[in-house]
Scaffold this motif. Structure first.
Motif, PDB file in Angstrom:
ATOM      1  N   SER A  94     -11.496  -0.238 -16.111  1.00 22.66           N
ATOM      2  CA  SER A  94     -10.103  -0.053 -15.665  1.00 22.66           C
ATOM      3  C   SER A  94      -9.219  -1.253 -15.959  1.00 22.66           C
ATOM      4  CB  SER A  94     -10.056   0.257 -14.171  1.00 22.66           C
ATOM      5  OG  SER A  94     -10.538  -0.845 -13.420  1.00 22.66           O
ATOM      6  N   GLY A  95      -9.816  -2.371 -16.418  1.00 19.64           N
ATOM      7  CA  GLY A  95      -9.001  -3.526 -16.777  1.00 19.64           C
ATOM      8  C   GLY A  95      -9.384  -4.794 -16.046  1.00 19.64           C
ATOM      9  N   VAL A  96      -9.015  -5.924 -16.636  1.00 20.85           N
ATOM     10  CA  VAL A  96      -9.243  -7.229 -16.008  1.00 20.85           C
ATOM     11  C   VAL A  96      -8.431  -7.289 -14.712  1.00 20.85           C
ATOM     12  CG1 VAL A  96      -8.895  -9.716 -16.290  1.00 20.85           C
ATOM     13  CG2 VAL A  96      -9.650  -8.324 -18.240  1.00 20.85           C
ATOM     14  N   PRO A  97      -9.029  -7.677 -13.589  1.00 19.07           N
ATOM     15  CA  PRO A  97      -8.316  -7.663 -12.303  1.00 19.07           C
ATOM     16  C   PRO A  97      -6.972  -8.384 -12.320  1.00 19.07           C
ATOM     17  CG  PRO A  97     -10.649  -7.986 -11.915  1.00 19.07           C
ATOM     18  CD  PRO A  97     -10.461  -8.008 -13.415  1.00 19.07           C
ATOM     19  N   LYS A  98      -6.904  -9.575 -12.945  1.00 19.76           N
ATOM     20  CA  LYS A  98      -5.636 -10.310 -12.898  1.00 19.76           C
ATOM     21  C   LYS A  98      -4.560  -9.642 -13.752  1.00 19.76           C
ATOM     22  CE  LYS A  98      -7.590 -13.880 -15.958  1.00 19.76           C
ATOM     23  NZ  LYS A  98      -7.890 -15.336 -16.049  1.00 19.76           N
ATOM     24  N   LEU A  99      -4.940  -8.902 -14.812  1.00 19.53           N
ATOM     25  CA  LEU A  99      -3.946  -8.143 -15.568  1.00 19.53           C
ATOM     26  C   LEU A  99      -3.449  -6.971 -14.740  1.00 19.53           C
ATOM     27  CD1 LEU A  99      -2.299  -7.376 -18.048  1.00 19.53           C
ATOM     28  CD2 LEU A  99      -4.325  -6.213 -18.956  1.00 19.53           C
ATOM     29  N   LYS A 100      -4.343  -6.294 -14.046  1.00 19.70           N
ATOM     30  CA  LYS A 100      -3.937  -5.175 -13.197  1.00 19.70           C
ATOM     31  C   LYS A 100      -3.005  -5.643 -12.086  1.00 19.70           C
ATOM     32  CE  LYS A 100      -7.137  -2.152 -12.145  1.00 19.70           C
ATOM     33  NZ  LYS A 100      -8.439  -1.589 -11.705  1.00 19.70           N
ATOM     34  N   GLU A 101      -3.270  -6.818 -11.551  1.00 16.50           N
ATOM     35  CA  GLU A 101      -2.374  -7.390 -10.529  1.00 16.50           C
ATOM     36  C   GLU A 101      -0.996  -7.656 -11.118  1.00 16.50           C
ATOM     37  OE1 GLU A 101      -4.340 -10.878  -9.144  1.00 16.50           O
ATOM     38  OE2 GLU A 101      -6.048  -9.774  -8.300  1.00 16.50           O
ATOM     39  N   ALA A 102      -0.960  -8.191 -12.341  1.00 21.01           N
ATOM     40  CA  ALA A 102       0.323  -8.469 -12.997  1.00 21.01           C
ATOM     41  C   ALA A 102       1.083  -7.172 -13.290  1.00 21.01           C
ATOM     42  CB  ALA A 102       0.096  -9.251 -14.298  1.00 21.01           C
ATOM     43  N   ILE A 103       0.359  -6.124 -13.644  1.00 24.89           N
ATOM     44  CA  ILE A 103       0.999  -4.831 -13.871  1.00 24.89           C
ATOM     45  C   ILE A 103       1.594  -4.301 -12.572  1.00 24.89           C
ATOM     46  CG2 ILE A 103       0.546  -2.406 -14.450  1.00 24.89           C
ATOM     47  CD1 ILE A 103      -1.537  -3.476 -16.501  1.00 24.89           C
ATOM     48  N   CYS A 104       0.861  -4.453 -11.480  1.00 25.82           N
ATOM     49  CA  CYS A 104       1.390  -4.045 -10.167  1.00 25.82           C
ATOM     50  C   CYS A 104       2.668  -4.818  -9.839  1.00 25.82           C
ATOM     51  CB  CYS A 104       0.345  -4.277  -9.077  1.00 25.82           C
ATOM     52  SG  CYS A 104      -1.049  -3.133  -9.126  1.00 25.82           S
ATOM     53  N   GLY A 134      -2.244  -0.591 -23.316  1.00 25.96           N
ATOM     54  CA  GLY A 134      -1.319   0.202 -22.520  1.00 25.96           C
ATOM     55  C   GLY A 134      -1.916   0.431 -21.139  1.00 25.96           C
ATOM     56  N   TYR A 135      -1.179   1.141 -20.300  1.00 28.62           N
ATOM     57  CA  TYR A 135      -1.704   1.382 -18.954  1.00 28.62           C
ATOM     58  C   TYR A 135      -1.063   2.611 -18.330  1.00 28.62           C
ATOM     59  CZ  TYR A 135       2.596  -1.118 -17.573  1.00 28.62           C
ATOM     60  OH  TYR A 135       3.897  -1.525 -17.433  1.00 28.62           O
ATOM     61  N   ALA A 136      -1.783   3.168 -17.361  1.00 29.87           N
ATOM     62  CA  ALA A 136      -1.277   4.273 -16.558  1.00 29.87           C
ATOM     63  C   ALA A 136      -1.321   3.866 -15.095  1.00 29.87           C
ATOM     64  CB  ALA A 136      -2.124   5.525 -16.777  1.00 29.87           C
ATOM     65  N   LYS A 182       5.330   0.666  -5.781  1.00 29.57           N
ATOM     66  CA  LYS A 182       4.283  -0.133  -5.157  1.00 29.57           C
ATOM     67  C   LYS A 182       2.926   0.523  -5.390  1.00 29.57           C
ATOM     68  CE  LYS A 182       3.068  -2.554  -0.901  1.00 29.57           C
ATOM     69  NZ  LYS A 182       3.450  -2.833   0.511  1.00 29.57           N
ATOM     70  N   TYR A 183       2.102  -0.142  -6.204  1.00 33.63           N
ATOM     71  CA  TYR A 183       0.767   0.360  -6.501  1.00 33.63           C
ATOM     72  C   TYR A 183      -0.268  -0.699  -6.152  1.00 33.63           C
ATOM     73  CZ  TYR A 183       2.747   4.198  -9.278  1.00 33.63           C
ATOM     74  OH  TYR A 183       3.421   5.322  -9.695  1.00 33.63           O
ATOM     75  N   ALA A 184      -1.462  -0.232  -5.781  1.00 36.23           N
ATOM     76  CA  ALA A 184      -2.621  -1.112  -5.634  1.00 36.23           C
ATOM     77  C   ALA A 184      -3.336  -1.165  -6.978  1.00 36.23           C
ATOM     78  CB  ALA A 184      -3.556  -0.574  -4.566  1.00 36.23           C
ATOM     79  N   SER A 185      -4.163  -2.173  -7.185  1.00 38.81           N
ATOM     80  CA  SER A 185      -4.893  -2.308  -8.450  1.00 38.81           C
ATOM     81  C   SER A 185      -5.763  -1.092  -8.729  1.00 38.81           C
ATOM     82  CB  SER A 185      -5.755  -3.572  -8.430  1.00 38.81           C
ATOM     83  OG  SER A 185      -4.944  -4.733  -8.507  1.00 38.81           O
ATOM     84  N   SER A 186      -6.227  -0.424  -7.675  1.00 42.99           N
ATOM     85  CA  SER A 186      -7.063   0.764  -7.841  1.00 42.99           C
ATOM     86  C   SER A 186      -6.288   1.944  -8.404  1.00 42.99           C
ATOM     87  CB  SER A 186      -7.685   1.162  -6.502  1.00 42.99           C
ATOM     88  OG  SER A 186      -6.676   1.389  -5.532  1.00 42.99           O
ATOM     89  N   GLN A 187      -4.959   1.805  -8.491  1.00 42.63           N
ATOM     90  CA  GLN A 187      -4.111   2.865  -9.031  1.00 42.63           C
ATOM     91  C   GLN A 187      -3.673   2.576 -10.477  1.00 42.63           C
ATOM     92  OE1 GLN A 187      -1.525   2.615  -5.296  1.00 42.63           O
ATOM     93  NE2 GLN A 187      -1.277   4.776  -5.862  1.00 42.63           N
ATOM     94  N   ILE A 188      -4.299   1.570 -11.087  1.00 44.99           N
ATOM     95  CA  ILE A 188      -3.954   1.152 -12.454  1.00 44.99           C
ATOM     96  C   ILE A 188      -5.159   1.332 -13.366  1.00 44.99           C
ATOM     97  CG2 ILE A 188      -3.129  -0.745 -13.904  1.00 44.99           C
ATOM     98  CD1 ILE A 188      -1.109   0.103 -11.755  1.00 44.99           C
ATOM     99  N   LEU A 189      -4.928   1.904 -14.547  1.00 39.82           N
ATOM    100  CA  LEU A 189      -5.953   1.982 -15.582  1.00 39.82           C
ATOM    101  C   LEU A 189      -5.396   1.388 -16.867  1.00 39.82           C
ATOM    102  CD1 LEU A 189      -8.608   2.846 -16.896  1.00 39.82           C
ATOM    103  CD2 LEU A 189      -7.649   5.159 -17.162  1.00 39.82           C
ATOM    104  N   VAL A 190      -6.027   0.334 -17.346  1.00 39.08           N
ATOM    105  CA  VAL A 190      -5.646  -0.313 -18.606  1.00 39.08           C
ATOM    106  C   VAL A 190      -6.442   0.337 -19.733  1.00 39.08           C
ATOM    107  CG1 VAL A 190      -5.623  -2.484 -19.883  1.00 39.08           C
ATOM    108  CG2 VAL A 190      -5.141  -2.480 -17.423  1.00 39.08           C
TER     109      VAL A 190
END
Length: 391
Positions: A67-77, A247-249, A87-95
């Protein structure tokens, strides 16, 4: 040999023959001016490239979580919260390996055999094939330049059936460059959600906007929309990172988890080095974006003005992305041509100008012209276009 349903039903890119011909002419020494590129002609910014080099030197070259590197997912959030009021949590992101894979993942999660997915036309060429890949049926909702290539609540209502499951939205749009207003999106998306549809909001050109146009993410409308809209974005267009594939969803956790399961068994995680480059893209300087959009704006105004002086052509001024999408139906009629493929083939063969036919985008009366090329090429190409038509 009997091929699978998917192999039988998925179509090859209808523009490949034109692309191959353009390459052949160039290889023969012909001076072909290309207007087909769906990518910025600017280089990836130095700070992003340096972040990738640093990642390599630090040995960040192993598998990452799917689902992606944690710190990238945090930056996407952070980006989605600051830019889009989501407002999304990291668990709602897929890289993923590009926004294309993000969209395909979600289509595979939401569409099943017998479902219908509504695709406004003109459309990005891969949407229908992704729906077909999922076993569902693409249903096209026609728009024209007379309505600025925009659907409405009323036009949407006419194509919704009990089988309708998903609506695709793309603003700013490829190929038209049109941008929906917040009010337009509110009316369309609230109605779609009310009717039980899910929505994929493809926002890849989000920051390439002109004339004061503002981007709005429909997932931010209300809680019902938040739970039914999946927002897709990426790094290729805004940060000139097309070859980096990132990319990400972002969406409801159940959908993102299912999409992650699919990606587990296709590509797994996106490129580790690219993900750290993406982290720098989001958190580093945004000056390169401003410079690029300013230059695109200059080219946009010039090319549309030139196109509208040509007999048989009319072209709306796009509000976003980097494409002009002129109506060439009268020009084709004047030249006794059947449609956009014939026109593009003629211009490539005789004038050595490479445009993209509108037919693969669902709009045979149009051609797509990318102004993600130098002003020198644009001026030279428009001169050549006019000279050919005059002779």
């Amino acid at each position: 040999m009997v091929l699978s349903r998917v192999a039988r039903e998925i179509q090859a890119s209808a523009t490949l023959a034109i692309t191959a011909k353009a390459k052949q002419l160039a290889a023969e020494g012909k001076d072909v001016i290309g207007f087909g590129a769906g990518e910025p002609d600017f280089d990836t910014p130095e700070n992003i490239k340096n972040a990738a080099i640093k990642a390599i030197k630090n040995g960040f070259t192993k598998y990452t979580p799917t689902s992606g590197v944690p710190k990238l997912k945090e930056a996407i959030c952070e980006k989605l919260f600051n830019d889009n009021h989501l407002k999304y949590a990291s668990s709602q992101i897929l890289v993923s390996a590009g926004a294309k894979q993000s969209i395909c993942n979600i289509a595979l999660v939401l569409c099943d055999t017998g479902d219908e997915a509504i695709i406004p036309s003109p459309y990005w060429v891969s949407y229908p094939e992704m729906v077909t890949l999922a076993g569902a049926k693409p249903v096209f909702l026609e728009t024209t330049d007379k309505d600025s290539f925009k659907i409405t609540k009323e036009s949407l209502a006419k194509v919704i059936t009990p089988k309708s499951k998903l609506l695709f939205l793309n603003s700013p749009s490829n190929p038209t460059g049109m941008v929906y207003t917040e009010e337009e999106l509110r009316e369309i998306v609230m109605f779609a959600v009310e009717k039980g549809l899910y929505v994929i909001s493809d926002e890849i050109y989000e920051k390439i906007l002109y004339d004061g146009a503002a981007h709005f993410s429909p997932a931010a409308i209300n809680d019902d929309c938040y739970n039914k809209v999946v927002t897709v974005n990426g790094f290729s267009k805004v940060y000139s990172m097309t070859g980096w594939r990132l990319g990400y969803a972002a969406g409801p956790e159940k959908i993102i988890k299912a999409a992650t399961n699919i990606q587990d068994h296709t590509t797994s995680g996106a490129n580790s080095i690219t993900q750290l480059a993406g982290l720098e893209a989001l958190r580093g300087s945004q000056e390169s974006v401003t410079v690029m959009v300013k230059e695109f704006d200059r080219r946009r105004k010039y090319i549309v003005e030139r196109l509208n002086t040509i007999k048989g052509i009319s072209c709306l001024l796009p509000q976003g992305a980097f494409y002009a999408f002129p109506n060439v139906s009268r020009l084709c009629e004047n030249l006794s041509l059947k449609g956009s493929f014939d026109l593009v083939s003629l211009l490539l063969e005789k004038a050595h100008i490479a445009f993209v036919p509108g037919a693969p985008f669902g709009a045979d009366a149009h051609i797509r012209i990318s102004y993600a090329t130098s002003m020198e090429n644009i001026e030279k190409g428009m001169d050549r276009f006019e000279k050919f038509l005059n002779t």
